[in-house]
Structure formats: structure tokens, C-alpha cells
Design an enzyme around this catalytic site. Sequence first.
Site, PDB file in Angstrom:
ATOM      1  N   ALA A 286      13.234 -14.493   8.150  1.00 40.30           N
ATOM      2  CA  ALA A 286      12.026 -15.224   7.755  1.00 40.30           C
ATOM      3  C   ALA A 286      10.769 -14.571   8.321  1.00 40.30           C
ATOM      4  O   ALA A 286       9.714 -14.562   7.684  1.00 40.30           O
ATOM      5  CB  ALA A 286      12.111 -16.669   8.244  1.00 40.30           C
ATOM      6  N   ASP A 332     -21.534  19.346   4.150  1.00 43.14           N
ATOM      7  CA  ASP A 332     -22.166  20.652   3.988  1.00 43.14           C
ATOM      8  C   ASP A 332     -23.305  20.518   2.986  1.00 43.14           C
ATOM      9  O   ASP A 332     -23.233  19.688   2.076  1.00 43.14           O
ATOM     10  CB  ASP A 332     -21.152  21.661   3.436  1.00 43.14           C
ATOM     11  CG  ASP A 332     -20.535  22.498   4.547  1.00 43.14           C
ATOM     12  OD1 ASP A 332     -21.037  22.431   5.669  1.00 43.14           O
ATOM     13  OD2 ASP A 332     -19.549  23.201   4.279  1.00 43.14           O
ATOM     14  N   ASP A 617     -14.261  26.126   8.856  1.00 46.79           N
ATOM     15  CA  ASP A 617     -14.397  24.666   8.816  1.00 46.79           C
ATOM     16  C   ASP A 617     -13.088  23.939   9.131  1.00 46.79           C
ATOM     17  O   ASP A 617     -13.085  22.727   9.357  1.00 46.79           O
ATOM     18  CB  ASP A 617     -14.865  24.215   7.429  1.00 46.79           C
ATOM     19  CG  ASP A 617     -16.279  24.670   7.114  1.00 46.79           C
ATOM     20  OD1 ASP A 617     -17.114  24.643   8.029  1.00 46.79           O
ATOM     21  OD2 ASP A 617     -16.539  25.059   5.968  1.00 46.79           O
ATOM     22  N   ASN A 717      11.808 -13.579  -0.130  1.00 52.04           N
ATOM     23  CA  ASN A 717      10.986 -12.495   0.409  1.00 52.04           C
ATOM     24  C   ASN A 717      10.953 -11.271  -0.498  1.00 52.04           C
ATOM     25  O   ASN A 717       9.909 -10.650  -0.679  1.00 52.04           O
ATOM     26  CB  ASN A 717      11.496 -12.080   1.798  1.00 52.04           C
ATOM     27  CG  ASN A 717      11.162 -13.106   2.867  1.00 52.04           C
ATOM     28  OD1 ASN A 717      10.481 -14.090   2.600  1.00 52.04           O
ATOM     29  ND2 ASN A 717      11.645 -12.897   4.069  1.00 52.04           N
ATOM     30  N   ASP A 721       8.232 -12.854  -3.193  1.00 54.34           N
ATOM     31  CA  ASP A 721       7.063 -12.200  -2.595  1.00 54.34           C
ATOM     32  C   ASP A 721       6.904 -10.770  -3.109  1.00 54.34           C
ATOM     33  O   ASP A 721       5.810 -10.330  -3.453  1.00 54.34           O
ATOM     34  CB  ASP A 721       7.194 -12.150  -1.071  1.00 54.34           C
ATOM     35  CG  ASP A 721       7.196 -13.543  -0.446  1.00 54.34           C
ATOM     36  OD1 ASP A 721       6.875 -14.499  -1.168  1.00 54.34           O
ATOM     37  OD2 ASP A 721       7.522 -13.646   0.743  1.00 54.34           O
TER      38      ASP A 721
END
Length: 900
Positions: A286, A332, A617, A717, A721
Site C-alpha cells: 500500500a 554564447d 566549452d 496500484n 493508478d
Amino acid sequence: MSNYNKSVEQLTLEYGVDKSIGLSKSDADTRSIKFGRNEFAQKKKESILKLILHPLLEISAIILMIAAVLSFIEAFMVLPRDFISPIVILSIITVNCVLSVTQQLGAEKALDALSKLNAPQCHVIREGVKLLIDTVLLVPGDIIVLKTGDLVPADARVIDCTEFLVDESSLTGESEPIKKSSDVLDIVDAPLGDQKNMLFSGCLIAGGNAKALVLSTGMNTEIGKIAKYLSQTKKRKTPLQVRLDKLARVVCGIAILAALCMLALGIAQKQNGWHLSLMVITLAVAAVPETLAIIVTLILIQGIKVMASKKALVRKLPSVETLGSTSVICSDKTGTLTQNKMTVTRIWRYGDEIASDEDSLNENQIEFLQKFLLCTNATVQKKEDGTDTVLGDPTESALIRLALKKQIDVKDLKAKFKRVAEIPFSSSRKMMTVVVKTQDDKYLVLTKGAFDRIPYSINYVEQRKHMDTVHDTFTGDALRVIALATRTLDSVPSKSQLKDIERELVFEGFVGIIDPPRPEVRKSIALAKNAGIRTIMITGDHASTATAIARDLGIIAHKEGVISGQELHKMTDDELYNSVEFYSVYARVSPEDKIRIVQAWQKLGAVVSMTGDGVNDAPALKAADVGVAMGVTGTEVAKSASDMVLLDDKFSTIVEAVAEGRNIFANIRKAIYFLIACNLSEIFIMLFGVLLFRQTDNNGNVIWWLPVTPVMLLLVNVLGDGVPGLALCKERSDSRIMKRKPFNRSESFFGGGLLQAIIQQSLAFTIVGLLAYYIGSKNQPGVGDNHKIGQTMTFLVLGWTSIIHVLTVRSRKSVFKKGFKGNRQLLISVVAMLLLFVAFVVIPGLNSSLHMTANLGIKNWLITIGLSILPIIVSEYSKFWDNYRYNNDEKNRVEQRKIA
């Protein structure tokens, strides 16, 4: 003494080689063993086993694995044996693990890309013979031969050369090609850009040819040092990773606390060991939002797809969301804020008014421009698609492009006025002169160059003040000023006379040249500013040019907040940290300066995005929270060190990517709201359920009746969900998302009222879930099918409320005002899951395997439906008052602005 301070003779003696013969094969083989191959050291890759272990060692995964083990043991020990629960739990763990490993296998390969920078083959002189060999076989002491178009295969010292130009922009940031020579330098601690007799691995030969002595290979080259830095530097965790780690700790803390409470109650009430373990398993299931990792991953992947459609290629998944937290963009100038294309924007012919490139030019101005064109070496060529392309020096190319714009036929012009002599441009003289034959058999001397270097006729002494005023007007707007002067001769000058023709020149006028800002950048910077994002310009250009561009784009108002690299060098790190917020423009900076600027902002808590295109860079891109490389002009090194590549090199694309990053963060918050509210309610239902629904048997033992089983919770779940939650990745936020300040690095997912909303909905879900069991079991779970009916109703209420809850989390607006346009998947998943949960209950065989019953009766079905829609009514009521207060506050702010 540095190598550039030594003569060629000294170095060849030191390296034991004859510059005309080169190394012998045996000597080259010996050195190859000593120095290794001319390639970068490969970082040891993690094994598949380690990649698999990473996700399995997360706290949430450990909880699920413990639950799976206990569930398996219980399945073996208790009859009838039921393996559904452990199998489902293991399936969830496996899916999360597979997704994590897949992402890791697609992670950055910066060193691989660095090795691609080296030219695959090069010419070398060995035993007096010119050979073509693989660059990886080069060794210190080799004599290499280079020509236009080659990439320098290793760091080397020029032996001799002819008109040799090298583009070192990828390493030093210097936009103009550097003219090289074999002369000894007498300066100390010369920066790379000033080492005129040295060549560096990975740089492009822009013109001429040369012979050079190899000094360093592989990791000992300048690029190799950067490669070493990249391999040793670890990227900071992204804000998303930090937030998810915190969330995992919170969720696991709740799970452990709930389990301890359950254990304490169970031990106090002398519960059966296996029965108690079942309770703990149920609580663990849960507490853990099993589908959160999958949903977050899919939200990020969807963000990557959207960004790719907007010309932003994201290389590292977590960086998608990090963009949404960006508070500082260090950009830049050249090519990102500007067009990286020198353009003539102003023309002044002496005696006329100043004209812009957009104006129609009169005959005198056209003639003036034509004279400029005759004094150029740039050429126009046709591409395969039929369009014109200009090749040559950037300044001269600007003049040619203006001619094409004004429909001047450059080729025809140069055919009419044949060139008979030329004095090439040199950096010491800062001017160039050509002599052309005119239509009346005269010879026109044309000199273009720096205004203060051209030797004008004495007649211009009085007019010089006006000329200076116009010149200063041009330079004040950061225009590069090129002057033109002429002189007419009766006969063609001989070679010996050429040096004397640059005198008593008649001043013709100026052109003003600049790399202009991209047209969309000003609007993008304003949008970023409105979103609370600071734009910082970092450039290798001069401060005056940078200031003018920054002022034009709205980065600065006048000349405030501008600092040069020289001034920056004098600052300590602490001084920079204390003053970094004041500066918006950094001019003439080095790669090391960029890293210091990034780190100073990060110390202040800012999330920094840094753009770059060169090898130099790469360290700054790596250090930034989001490194952004240029896809068109960027080197492979910069791209590999970056988190995102701009396929169009536009600053506006960064701002669009930030907006998408904010949308992603909003969607992740929605997913967390959606899942955590549901999971918390499940924990509360289990804890309060065992307290409310317990009975004492004839022996005085306390029996706990679980409102739902672990398998039921997993179905809720994963399906209730998970499936609707997956559709959240396609949600779009409204335009207000770019009107709020950036999310702070340490800002919780639960800020902005989200925690209150989660608690409110969790309590609503808990109440209706407990009511469902209470009504279904008639508060007598031990009698007949009451317990099974109660569990079935609780399962349906939990599942349905979770599914419907996804409609609530989509927006602050009412669910009845938020349509499904652009996200049909959400509507389909909601309807499908609602029906699927009904199927679990009514299909014979399936319901019994899940310990449910279809014998609910119409009354209980109606009660279940009614309870399932109660939480959304609570949410709608809360939204109504929130929006009412927001609209009132907004109305008051508008009224106050009117009064002010």
C-alpha cells in the site's frame, strides 16, 4: 621553457629526429610502446550486473523485495497456496529494473565522441618516405604533413609553412583563423590562442600547408586534458533526482512507521505470526507507489519527443525536467544570440547621408559599394540546390552578401575591372590594396582597412573631425568599421612600385559591419525574464561589441553589469561569488572563466544552463546543471559533454525547452499528487481497518479483518493508478506556466498547496473506503459472505476513486471545464479501467481467484457508485473556493495597478 620558446633545431634534437627523414619504423614502434596509441583513454564501463543492482538497491525496491519474499514464504506455508501476490510484486520490480537498465545503457559516451574528433588518417614522413597512416599510430617525434581541410592529428610544433591558417575556434573560442609560422616566440605563459608556432589536435586547417613535429599524443594533448577532465568529473544530481530521492525517503518512512505500528498492535494483541506478516506485506504494498518510476520515465520520454519536434535533442533523461528549474541561462553570443554571419548594416559614402542595408541606394552609393567589391577576394558559388553561397573572409563575405541583396552581379563587375596587382591584407598593416584597370585604360588603386591606418590625402585634414564623428557613431553601436580610399594612376605599377602606391589616397567612405542579433532572440529574452530567468551573455568578443548587442537584446539597459575576462582573472572565487549577480555580460573570457561563472551561480542556489560549441566549452557544459551544445556549429566533444543539443543553434529554442521542462515538472507533480493520495489512503484504510473491524473469538483471541488483500491493492496500484497515470505524460499546462518564477533547486514536490490537496483527498478516499467495508460487511465480517462482500466493495471504491482521481489532478480548473482535446488517451484509459474493475468482480472464476464475490445486490452496487464519486465532489468544492479567492485577488491587483 615552453615548446613555443624553443627553436625547431632544439626540439628535433630533444625528440631525436631528423626533420627531413623522420623516424624509423623501429623507433616509431618503440615510442608507440612507451607513449601508447594516439587516442583517448577509455572509461571502464559498468557491467550489466551493476546496472541491474542500481535500481534494486533503492529503498522502495528493497521494501517490495522483502514483501515478495514474505509473500512467497506465506504461499508455501499456508494452504491453499496462492502465488498471485508474490508474482505480481516481482513483475513490478522487474519492469522498473528493465526501464532503469535501458536508460543507463543509452547514457552519455563523451569519450567515444572525443576520439571521433581526430582525423582517421594523416600523412607522416618516416625513413624519408611520405606515408598515409592511421592517426592512432602517431608518436611524439613524428614529422607530419598538413594541407587545407585536414584536422590536426596531434599537438605539434610548426617546422615550416606557407600561408598557413588554422581554425582553433573549437579549442580557444577565437572565431578568426590564426596565421601560423615557425618563428620562435619570446613571450612567457602564452595562452593557446597566442602560440602562433604550435598546432593543437582536433583543429581544422583553414588554408595553406605545413610540416610539423609531433610533440604530444593521446591524453597528453590539449584535447586529451579536456577528455581527462570529462572522465573524472561527476555530474551533480539533477533537481528531479534530488526531489525523487527525498520523496522515496518520505514514502519509505511512512511505510516503516505504518509497519511498526501494525507490528506493535499485532504483538500486543497476540496475532498469529503469518497473519501478522500478511498485514505487513499489505502495508508495504500500500505504501509503495509501484508505477511512479514508470510514469515519471514516460513523462520524461514524452518531453524528449516534444523537445525534439522543437529542434532540441535531449541526451540525458533527467535533464528534461531540470530545464524547468533553470533560473540562469549563460549563453554564447556568436551564433546563439547572434546570427554568426557578419552583415553590413550601415553605409556612409563621403558626401551622402548614412544609409542602412535596408534602404534603397542611390547611384553614388551603388558605385561606392562596387569599389568595395573590387577590393575583395571572397567568391560566390552555386550550391547543388541552385542557391548562392559565399566563400571567403567573414568581412568580405558580408560585402558580397550585401551586393547580392542589392542585385549587383559581382562576377560581371570583376570581369569588367580586371585586377592587375594586389597587396594582401596583413594584421600589422590592417589594410589591403588592389589595383584594377578601368574602362578608360586608367588604373584604380583601391585600399580598404582600418580607418586610422589608411594614408589619406592632406586635403582631408579639415574634414577629419566630421569623419571621426561618423566613425565614432558606428563604433558606438559596436559596428566593425571598414574604410575605403582610392587613387587613380596612369600606368600599371611594377612590383617594386607597389609599396609606394598606398599614399595620398582619396577617402571614399565607411561600411559598418556586425554579427546581428537573431530576430527572435529579443522576444525570447523578454519571455525568459517574465518567467524569472536571468540571461547572461558570455563571449570571447570585445566588451564594446558585447555591450551593444546585450543592450539591443534587452539583457542590460545601458552599460551596467559588464566585466572583461581580464577583470575577472583578478577576482578571487569568493569575490566572484559575492558579485556574480551584478554582471550580465562577460567579455573576452576563457574556458576556465566559464566554469567559475557557472559554479558561482550554483553556489547561490541557481540552476544554470550553459551553452557552448567548442572543445574548450566542454568542461563548462559538464559543470552546468544543463549543458546545451550547438548542433550546427558545435563540435562532437561539446555535444557529448552536453545534456541537450540545439539542432538549430537558436536561443529561442532554449526558452521553448525551458517551457517544456516546466510542463514536465507540472506533470510529475500531477503524477505524485495522483499516486501519493491514493497510496496514503490505502495505508490509512489498513491501519484504521484493523482497529475498527476486529472481533474476539471464543478463546479470547483478537481477529483482524483486512478491508482489502495485498493482491487487491496491487491491482488498484498498478491498474487503477498506473494505467490512467501513464496518460498524464501527454497533459499540457496553460500559458501561465511561463509567468511564475523558476522552481527552486530545493523546492519540494509538495509546495504550492499540493500537500494540503493530497491530505484532503487521502482523507476523503479513506473515509469512503472504510464506509464501503463497513456497509458491505454489515459490521459483522465473520458472518457468512459479509467479509467477502465488504472487501469487494472496498476494492471497487478504492479502484474507482483512484481512476476518477486522475481527472481531478489534471488542472486547478473544474473537471467539467477541462476537456480531453489533445489527450484522448486519458479518457479512454479512465473508461477502460472503470469497466475492467467491474469485470474483476462479475466474471466467474476471476472473482473467486481474487477472493471477491459478484453477489453484491443492486443496493450495494449503487452505494459503491455513490461512495466513489464523493471524493471528486469534495475536490470540486475546494477548487471552487480556491479559484474564487484567486480571481478576487487578481481583480484587486488590477484595480491597484489602475489606481497607481
